[in-house]
Design a protein around this motif. Structure first.
Motif, PDB file in Angstrom:
ATOM      1  N   ALA A 602      19.810  34.198  23.350  1.00 22.50           N
ATOM      2  CA  ALA A 602      20.703  34.462  22.226  1.00 22.50           C
ATOM      3  C   ALA A 602      21.929  35.252  22.689  1.00 22.50           C
ATOM      4  N   ILE A 603      21.718  36.256  23.548  1.00 15.88           N
ATOM      5  CA  ILE A 603      22.846  37.033  24.070  1.00 15.88           C
ATOM      6  C   ILE A 603      23.750  36.150  24.932  1.00 15.88           C
ATOM      7  N   LYS A 604      23.131  35.281  25.752  1.00 20.25           N
ATOM      8  CA  LYS A 604      23.899  34.435  26.662  1.00 20.25           C
ATOM      9  C   LYS A 604      24.829  33.487  25.907  1.00 20.25           C
ATOM     10  N   TYR A 605      24.341  32.916  24.798  1.00 16.89           N
ATOM     11  CA  TYR A 605      25.108  31.899  24.089  1.00 16.89           C
ATOM     12  C   TYR A 605      25.800  32.439  22.828  1.00 16.89           C
ATOM     13  N   THR A 606      25.960  33.755  22.741  1.00 19.09           N
ATOM     14  CA  THR A 606      26.706  34.360  21.636  1.00 19.09           C
ATOM     15  C   THR A 606      28.014  34.916  22.185  1.00 19.09           C
ATOM     16  N   MET A 607      29.117  34.656  21.464  1.00 13.92           N
ATOM     17  CA  MET A 607      30.425  35.101  21.933  1.00 13.92           C
ATOM     18  C   MET A 607      30.561  36.623  21.800  1.00 13.92           C
ATOM     19  N   GLU A 608      31.601  37.180  22.441  1.00 14.76           N
ATOM     20  CA  GLU A 608      31.869  38.611  22.358  1.00 14.76           C
ATOM     21  C   GLU A 608      32.065  39.035  20.900  1.00 14.76           C
ATOM     22  N   ASN A 609      31.648  40.305  20.616  1.00 15.60           N
ATOM     23  CA  ASN A 609      31.736  40.894  19.271  1.00 15.60           C
ATOM     24  C   ASN A 609      30.803  40.203  18.285  1.00 15.60           C
ATOM     25  N   GLY A 610      29.830  39.419  18.797  1.00 16.84           N
ATOM     26  CA  GLY A 610      28.830  38.812  17.924  1.00 16.84           C
ATOM     27  C   GLY A 610      27.638  39.737  17.747  1.00 16.84           C
ATOM     28  N   TRP A 611      26.578  39.226  17.145  1.00 15.24           N
ATOM     29  CA  TRP A 611      25.376  40.039  16.929  1.00 15.24           C
ATOM     30  C   TRP A 611      24.122  39.219  17.180  1.00 15.24           C
ATOM     31  N   VAL A 612      23.079  39.914  17.624  1.00 16.07           N
ATOM     32  CA  VAL A 612      21.746  39.342  17.818  1.00 16.07           C
ATOM     33  C   VAL A 612      20.750  40.286  17.149  1.00 16.07           C
ATOM     34  N   LYS A 613      19.855  39.744  16.329  1.00 21.18           N
ATOM     35  CA  LYS A 613      18.937  40.574  15.549  1.00 21.18           C
ATOM     36  C   LYS A 613      17.502  40.087  15.758  1.00 21.18           C
ATOM     37  N   LEU A 614      16.603  41.048  16.108  1.00 26.85           N
ATOM     38  CA  LEU A 614      15.175  40.780  16.228  1.00 26.85           C
ATOM     39  C   LEU A 614      14.488  41.282  14.965  1.00 26.85           C
ATOM     40  N   SER A 615      13.441  40.577  14.527  1.00 24.72           N
ATOM     41  CA  SER A 615      12.752  40.999  13.304  1.00 24.72           C
ATOM     42  C   SER A 615      11.299  40.588  13.364  1.00 24.72           C
ATOM     43  N   ALA A 616      10.478  41.332  12.632  1.00 26.88           N
ATOM     44  CA  ALA A 616       9.058  41.015  12.462  1.00 26.88           C
ATOM     45  C   ALA A 616       8.704  41.303  11.008  1.00 26.88           C
ATOM     46  N   ARG A 617       8.049  40.333  10.356  1.00 27.38           N
ATOM     47  CA  ARG A 617       7.673  40.520   8.952  1.00 27.38           C
ATOM     48  C   ARG A 617       6.409  39.733   8.668  1.00 27.38           C
ATOM     49  N   ALA A 618       5.709  40.174   7.640  1.00 29.31           N
ATOM     50  CA  ALA A 618       4.477  39.517   7.230  1.00 29.31           C
ATOM     51  C   ALA A 618       4.817  38.275   6.412  1.00 29.31           C
ATOM     52  N   VAL A 619       4.227  37.140   6.759  1.00 23.18           N
ATOM     53  CA  VAL A 619       4.398  35.894   6.023  1.00 23.18           C
ATOM     54  C   VAL A 619       3.019  35.273   5.834  1.00 23.18           C
ATOM     55  N   GLU A 620       2.994  34.189   5.099  1.00 20.16           N
ATOM     56  CA  GLU A 620       1.734  33.491   4.898  1.00 20.16           C
ATOM     57  C   GLU A 620       1.252  32.917   6.234  1.00 20.16           C
ATOM     58  N   GLY A 621       0.111  33.272   6.643  1.00 22.79           N
ATOM     59  CA  GLY A 621      -0.453  32.801   7.906  1.00 22.79           C
ATOM     60  C   GLY A 621      -0.367  33.792   9.041  1.00 22.79           C
ATOM     61  N   GLY A 622       0.319  34.939   8.859  1.00 17.83           N
ATOM     62  CA  GLY A 622       0.364  35.921   9.932  1.00 17.83           C
ATOM     63  C   GLY A 622       1.656  36.717   9.948  1.00 17.83           C
ATOM     64  N   ILE A 623       2.115  37.056  11.157  1.00 17.22           N
ATOM     65  CA  ILE A 623       3.327  37.848  11.368  1.00 17.22           C
ATOM     66  C   ILE A 623       4.373  36.937  12.006  1.00 17.22           C
ATOM     67  N   GLU A 624       5.562  36.884  11.391  1.00 14.33           N
ATOM     68  CA  GLU A 624       6.650  36.060  11.920  1.00 14.33           C
ATOM     69  C   GLU A 624       7.560  36.916  12.801  1.00 14.33           C
ATOM     70  N   PHE A 625       7.698  36.509  14.076  1.00 13.96           N
ATOM     71  CA  PHE A 625       8.667  37.112  14.987  1.00 13.96           C
ATOM     72  C   PHE A 625       9.884  36.181  15.031  1.00 13.96           C
ATOM     73  N   ALA A 626      11.078  36.727  14.765  1.00 12.76           N
ATOM     74  CA  ALA A 626      12.284  35.904  14.694  1.00 12.76           C
ATOM     75  C   ALA A 626      13.407  36.528  15.513  1.00 12.76           C
ATOM     76  N   ILE A 627      14.220  35.674  16.115  1.00 18.55           N
ATOM     77  CA  ILE A 627      15.417  36.076  16.859  1.00 18.55           C
ATOM     78  C   ILE A 627      16.587  35.289  16.276  1.00 18.55           C
ATOM     79  N   ARG A 628      17.528  35.992  15.652  1.00 23.68           N
ATOM     80  CA  ARG A 628      18.685  35.347  15.032  1.00 23.68           C
ATOM     81  C   ARG A 628      19.960  35.749  15.773  1.00 23.68           C
TER      82      ARG A 628
END
Length: 703
Positions: A602-628
């Motif tokens: 995500a960092i490699k393919y994001t332009m300067e002054n962009g953002w990358v966000k990691l998150s973890a939350r409870a969803v149906e079926g378990g814990i969702e790990f996401a990288i946006r």
């Protein structure tokens, strides 16, 4: 008339023979090009081996900066001894002052003659590198029956690091390759001295500077292949290339008498065969035309009438040899049948059949048409040749096909389609053929008429052996190079750790830079471990050790490790976890590497002054790990092959990578019983996420 038919038949017979012989002559010319290619590949491989050796050697000299900052003689000797013991090919490691005289030294006990104090002030290599203070490699020399070459490396305090390397270590990399019986491989320095010879005949020969071929290579140091004369005037063929950075010249050569022997023999046989064919066919054609010219003339007249649709015309059935009488009867019978077929417009049917057959025979893939009962209706030449190669063992096509049907995987995949239990099937098969694996992708599809009536099954056979071998070569290359990278990377991390301890507390910025360098080296080592883990995963040898893992702890660690990398590109890296009490059962190190790979991409393919966000939350079926991220996004056509090995999405900045991170991440997540999902839109960004089963917090963590 007999003379006319004589020349016609002679042309019919001789022209194919002439074309065949001409093809053989053309093949001999192509063989010469293949010989050039062989020598070029040999030289290229040896040059790569030499380049890789010197690259590794430079990495092994990473202790130089630490040595320059060490001023106690005892500590300097300890560092030199440690380097000597860590590298089996080092004969001597020494620290020289600005003038080239010895300050400290460690040498191998097997070479006691190296114990004398060193003075390199008059050494040609030292005089060469002293003005510009650049690292360089010297020529191979002998002392007490042993061969060495020196490497001088400038240090930041003005002193020099000298490493005397045993020539045998590099010689094993170069001279395992054989070039025929009389061919040879030379390694030559810039002065024209042969410092290595695969035949051990010309080592130390200094006559090459007067060799015109070597003079030409000095003027034009690009890769070369072709024919030339060796220093002794022997016509030879070969290739050559300079080794970048060492000033060494690699030459692979072979006498033309040996290299072209089979080619010349084949060409001479072709000319002999052509001459005998002309002579034999001329004699045979003369006597043959003399006895059958009249029957053929009468038959030609009948054929001419048939061509004008005069099917009522008959030809005599009582002329010439017995074979011609039978031919006349068959011809008259054929005209009668043609008269019947004319009313049925059979011409259109024949034309369509010819078109279909021409199409099927022109396809490079093997095609076999099988009836409902499993009998072969049609098979093109590629299918016949492939079947005979794989299952023939000297048998005809029909027998080879029957042998192939006895192969259980083949039957299990195709029999349901033939028995009308499935509409289609696709499978890949591996067949051992003469000690080599042959791979084929086989597709079976029912063939139906416009009314839906089934008329059989079409089987398409595609040879994918080359694709499989290329994939294996890539895997072997990466597995081999990663094993070689682990040791120097580990040493680099260790030296950087020592350097970090030596940084004064007042130099915080320097300490930060050294720490960042150490983290980068760790990430490089992590990449090496990723490649090895991917190989073990594909071989089914990777063990997943599941333990309770806190989601927030993983995100905190990854965000901290990649913070400097994100700051270097002016990217905002953040994470959020909706509940510190989110725990999953997983292999902590493997899941950390998965999230680190996805975040690094995500960092490699994001332009300067962009953002990358990691998150973890409870969803149906378990814990969702996401990288946006809000990067460039992924085109829809690239999503299907995104997780394949050695696959990368083409980017404008051509970010460097090997295309294995996503393949590794996919395998690890699937080993945990889950899968990686992707949501992406070009120009707006991407989201990679996966779900792991949630577990209750351990007792100690809850307390």
């Amino acid at each position: 008339m007999p003379r006319k038919w004589f020349f016609i038949i002679l042309a019919i017979v001789v022209i194919p023979v002439s074309m065949t012989c001409w093809k053989i002559v053309q093949y001999s010319r192509e063989s010469k090009t293949q010989i050039f290619e062989l020598h070029r590949h040999i030289v290229h491989a040896l040059t790569l081996n030499t380049d890789n050796y010197f690259e590794q050697l430079n990495m092994r000299l990473a202790f130089g900066p630490l040595l320059a900052r060490t001023h106690q003689w005892g500590e300097q000797v300890a560092i030199l001894n440690n380097a000597l013991m860590s590298n089996n090919d080092f004969a001597c490691v020494a620290l020289l002052d600005v003038s080239g005289k010895e300050k400290a030294k460690a040498f191998h006990t097997a070479f006691p003659f190296l114990s004398a104090p060193l003075d390199y002030s008059t050494n040609p290599l030292f005089r060469k590198v002293q003005p510009k203070r650049n690292a360089d490699t010297g020529s191979v020399y002998e002392r007490n029956g042993q061969s060495f070459f020196d490497v001088l490396y400038p240090l930041e305090d003005g002193s020099w690091l000298l490493v005397s390397v045993r020539w045998e270590a590099l010689k094993k990399l170069l001279f395992d390759q054989k070039v025929g019986l009389r061919g040879y491989i030379w390694l030559v320095d810039e002065a024209g001295r042969v410092i290595g010879d695969s035949l051990d005949v010309h080592t130390g020969d200094v006559t090459l500077p007067r060799w015109s071929y070597f003079k030409d290579r000095l003027d034009d140091q690009s890769a070369w292949e072709g024919e030339f004369e060796d220093p002794y005037g022997v016509p030879s063929v070969g290739a050559s290339q300079w080794v970048t950075g060492s000033g060494w010249f690699v030459l692979s050569a072979q006498p033309q008498a040996e290299a072209y022997a089979k080619m010349w023999q084949l060409r001479n046989r072709a000319f002999g065969w052509m001459f005998c064919s002309f002579l034999g066919m001329g004699i045979f054609g003369y006597f043959w035309v003399k006895h059958i010219s009249l029957p053929i003339t009468q038959l030609a007249a009948g054929v001419h009438k048939v061509a004008q649709r005069q099917f009522d015309e008959k030809i005599p059935e009582n002329f010439g040899l017995e074979e011609f009488r039978a031919l006349g009867q068959a011809f008259n019978q054929m005209t009668g049948e043609l008269k019947k077929y004319e009313a049925m417009q059979v011409e259109k049917i024949i034309e369509e059949k010819t078109t279909v057959q021409s199409l099927l025979f022109s396809i490079r893939d093997g095609i076999v048409m099988v009836s409902d009962k499993g009998h072969i209706i049609f098979a093109n030449e590629p299918a016949k040749q492939w079947t005979i190669d794989v299952a023939g063992r000297g048998k005809a096509f029909d027998k080879a096909w029957e042998s192939l049907r006895e192969y259980p995987p083949w039957t299990d995949a195709l029999l349901p389609v033939i028995d009308n239990e499935k509409e289609n099937a696709t499978e890949e098969f591996e067949f051992p053929v003469q000690g080599r694996a042959r791979w084929a992708r086989v597709m079976a599809q029912q063939v139906l008429t416009e009314s839906g009536r089934r008329i059989g099954v079409m089987i398409v056979i595609r040879d994918i052996t080359q694709d499989k071998e290329l994939d294996r070569m890539k895997e072997d290359f990466f597995n081999g190079i990663t094993h070689d990278l682990r040791t120097p990377l580990a040493a680099t991390i260790g030296y950087l750790g020592l350097s970090e301890l030596e940084v004064p507390e007042t130099a915080k910025e320097l300490g930060k830079l050294v720490g960042s360098a150490r983290q980068s080296a760790k990430r490089a080592l992590s990449l090496v471990e990723t490649i090895l883990s991917l190989a073990r995963l594909q071989a089914g040898k990777l063990t997943i050790n599941k333990v309770p893992v806190q989601a927030q702890a993983i995100l905190t660690k990854i965000a901290g490790d990649l913070a400097f990398h994100a700051q270097a590109k002016k990217i905002t890296l953040s994470f959020e976890c909706e509940d510190p009490g989110l725990w999953v059962s997983a292999d902590a190190s493997m899941i950390e590497r998965v999230i680190e790979n996805l975040t690094g991409n995500a960092i490699k393919y994001t332009m300067e002054n962009g953002w990358v966000k990691l998150s973890a939350r409870a969803v149906e079926g378990g814990i969702e790990f996401a990288i946006r991220d809000n990067g460039r996004g992924i085109p829809a056509e690239a999503l299907q092959k995104l997780f394949g090995k050695f696959q990368q999405v083409k980017a404008e900045d051509r970010s460097v990578g090997f295309g294995i991170g996503l393949s590794f991440s996919k395998g690890i997540v699937e080993a945990h019983g889950s899968s990686i999902e992707v949501e992406s839109e070009v120009g707006k960004g991407s989201k990679f996420y996966f779900i792991l089963p949630r577990i209750a917090a351990p007792v100690q963590a809850a307390a």
